[in-house]
Scaffold this active site. Structure first.
Site, PDB file in Angstrom:
ATOM      1  N   HIS A 161     -19.897  15.523 -12.134  1.00 49.99           N
ATOM      2  CA  HIS A 161     -19.571  14.595 -11.048  1.00 49.99           C
ATOM      3  C   HIS A 161     -20.655  14.708  -9.982  1.00 49.99           C
ATOM      4  CE1 HIS A 161     -17.353  12.463  -7.904  1.00 49.99           C
ATOM      5  NE2 HIS A 161     -16.592  12.020  -8.868  1.00 49.99           N
ATOM      6  N   ASP A 203     -11.766  11.458 -15.405  1.00 56.17           N
ATOM      7  CA  ASP A 203     -11.708  10.680 -16.653  1.00 56.17           C
ATOM      8  C   ASP A 203     -11.445  11.527 -17.884  1.00 56.17           C
ATOM      9  OD1 ASP A 203     -14.199   8.821 -15.080  1.00 56.17           O
ATOM     10  OD2 ASP A 203     -12.248   8.026 -15.662  1.00 56.17           O
TER      11      ASP A 203
END
Ligand code: SDX
Length: 431
Positions: A308, A366
């Site tokens: 991320h 996700d």
């Protein structure tokens, strides 16, 4: 406004430039660099905007090191435990948690905006049944600007409010129409008597020929997933909505640009890619091979659902969703979920691997969400559409904030030019 300044020394001229520093409520200060080019003739350079603040905002705060996510100051963990998606939507749009009357009125407005113009529905007949649902949703949302002329004045507060309720209310209906189109099944009209996620599940899975009862566990799981996906500061798709909206385009086109950006596998498309990756890995004995591939610079393969730009320790949403997986799978009697077991094993192995630790790559929002969507019977082609339904709230909140922000100007970055110097045209005979 603090009086702090930031000094930059120009070693080529020995000159120095003093830049103002602004502090927010919490989080890093910002250095105001707007004067750099007019006064010093230089641009800053930050591809991917890793160190660049594009705006000031009051909506969402993220601390990547501490794994903090606040919606209007409220920790995501508290909202996930105590709130509902439409209450969170109200909070993100208005800045405060609603009183009961405000919430009831908001829910009523959303519930009574769920139907779509019938001619808009006919657009789906223009798509092949094998069209990706994100392609259909992006196209139909963009075409809403051809239908809803009464909400195109972006400087009219009431029109902005009607637009925002329409988008939030109609995205599940548009998503369901796209899904039914891929199945060749008849479209199911929304029911205003159902809550937001129950309505969505019924539009997805009911057929005219049979009774359909919404599973309350599935509706509750979806509501929580939507809370977790509702907003996330200046992520790629939200920044796209802000940039598109800064040109003064109509709000439906601005949201459609966000849907297009979300589709990318590096962003919201990752949830669909995670399931594809887990199915390709197939079994725990293959995990080491894929982890090696993810570390190999020569191999474009990456572990989808890992890493991320902001979170460098853990994504608080992934932690909540992982716990949810256990609960939802058990409650739905799907205790034997090979794909979930494989995901847990992959996470365990990756988080012991030096490469992932050194690069600070942890599961993101996700990584686990698709496992729950799959348990609810939603196909992987619809996972990013589910993300778009939830994120529509954040996109609308940021779009509205951008429109009324006196600092907003049309977004127009500059560049470092590395192309050909000026040269003269040569006739084709001389090339
Ligand atoms: C979302 O911004 C948001 O907030 C997004 C989001 C939201 O709510 O809006 O949180 C939702 O988009 C989550 C991210 C979903 N995407 C994925 O899961 C795709 C896989 N992840 C990567 O593509 C990547 O980690 C990103 C896109 C998420 C972040 O990219 P960055 O910040 O630009 O990091 P990078 O590509 O520069 O990677 C840094 C290093 C690189 O190695 P080096 O060049 O330094 O040697 O880490 C490596 C990368 O090769 N790396 C990975 C990896 N992710 C990064 N290596 C293997 N597998 C991965 N998944």
């Amino acid at each position: 406004m603090t009086s702090k300044t930031f000094s930059l020394r120009d070693n080529s001229t020995g000159g120095q430039v003093e830049l103002d520093v602004r502090s927010g409520t919490i989080g890093p200060d910002v250095v105001e660099i707007g004067s750099l080019y007019p006064e010093k003739g230089v641009f800053t350079y930050d591809p991917g905007f890793a160190s660049t603040a594009s705006c000031s905002s009051t909506i969402t705060y993220i601390d990547g090191e501490q794994g903090v996510l606040l919606y209007r100051g409220y920790p995501i963990e508290q909202l996930a435990e105590k709130s509902s998606f439409l209450e969170v939507a109200y909070l993100l749009l208005h800045g405060e948690l609603p009183g009961q009357a405000q919430l009831d009125s908001f829910i009523h407005s959303i519930s009574t905006h769920t139907m779509m113009n019938e001619t808009l529905l006919r657009l789906f007949n223009g798509f092949h049944t094998n069209a990706h649902p994100m392609a259909m949703v992006a196209g139909v949302v963009g075409s809403m600007s051809a239908f809803y002329h009464d909400t195109m004045d972006i400087y009219d507060a009431r029109q902005r409010e009607i637009f925002s309720h329409r988008i939030i209310a109609k995205l599940p209906t548009i998503a369901a129409a796209a899904y039914k189109h891929t199945l060749g099944q008849p479209f199911m009209y929304p029911r205003n008597s159902l809550d937001y996620t129950s309505n969505l599940l019924r539009m997805f899975f009911a057929v005219p020929a049979a009774r359909y009862e919404v599973d309350p566990i599935a509706a509750e799981a979806l509501d929580l997933l939507f809370i977790l996906h509702a907003d996330h500061e200046q992520n790629c798709s939200t920044s796209t909505v802000r940039l598109a909206g800064s040109s003064g385009t109509n709000p439906y086109s601005a949201i459609a640009s966000g849907i297009a950006a979300l589709w990318g596998a590096a962003h919201g498309g990752a949830n669909e890619a995670v399931l594809g990756m887990l199915e390709e890995i197939g079994s725990a004995k293959n995990i080491a091979t894929y982890v090696d591939r993810a570390k190999d610079k020569a191999d474009p393969f990456r572990l989808m659902g890992f890493g991320h730009r902001v979170y460098k320790n853990f994504d608080p949403r992934a932690t909540i969703i992982r716990e949810m997986c256990h609960r939802v799978l058990n409650q739905m009697g799907q205790t034997d979920s090979p794909v979930f077991d494989l995901a847990l094993k992959l996470e365990e192995i990756a988080l012991k691997d030096e490469y992932f630790l050194e690069k600070q790559l942890y599961p993101n929002v996700d990584f686990y969400s698709g496992i729950i969507y799959r348990a609810l019977g939603i196909p992987s082609s619809m996972y990013t559409v589910m993300f778009a339904i939830a994120r529509s709230v954040g996109w609308v909140a940021h779009w509205q904030e951008m429109i009324i922000d006196p600092e907003t100007r049309i977004g127009r970055p500059r560049q470092l030019y590395i192309g050909a110097p000026q040269r003269d045209y040569t006739p084709i005979k001389k090339r």
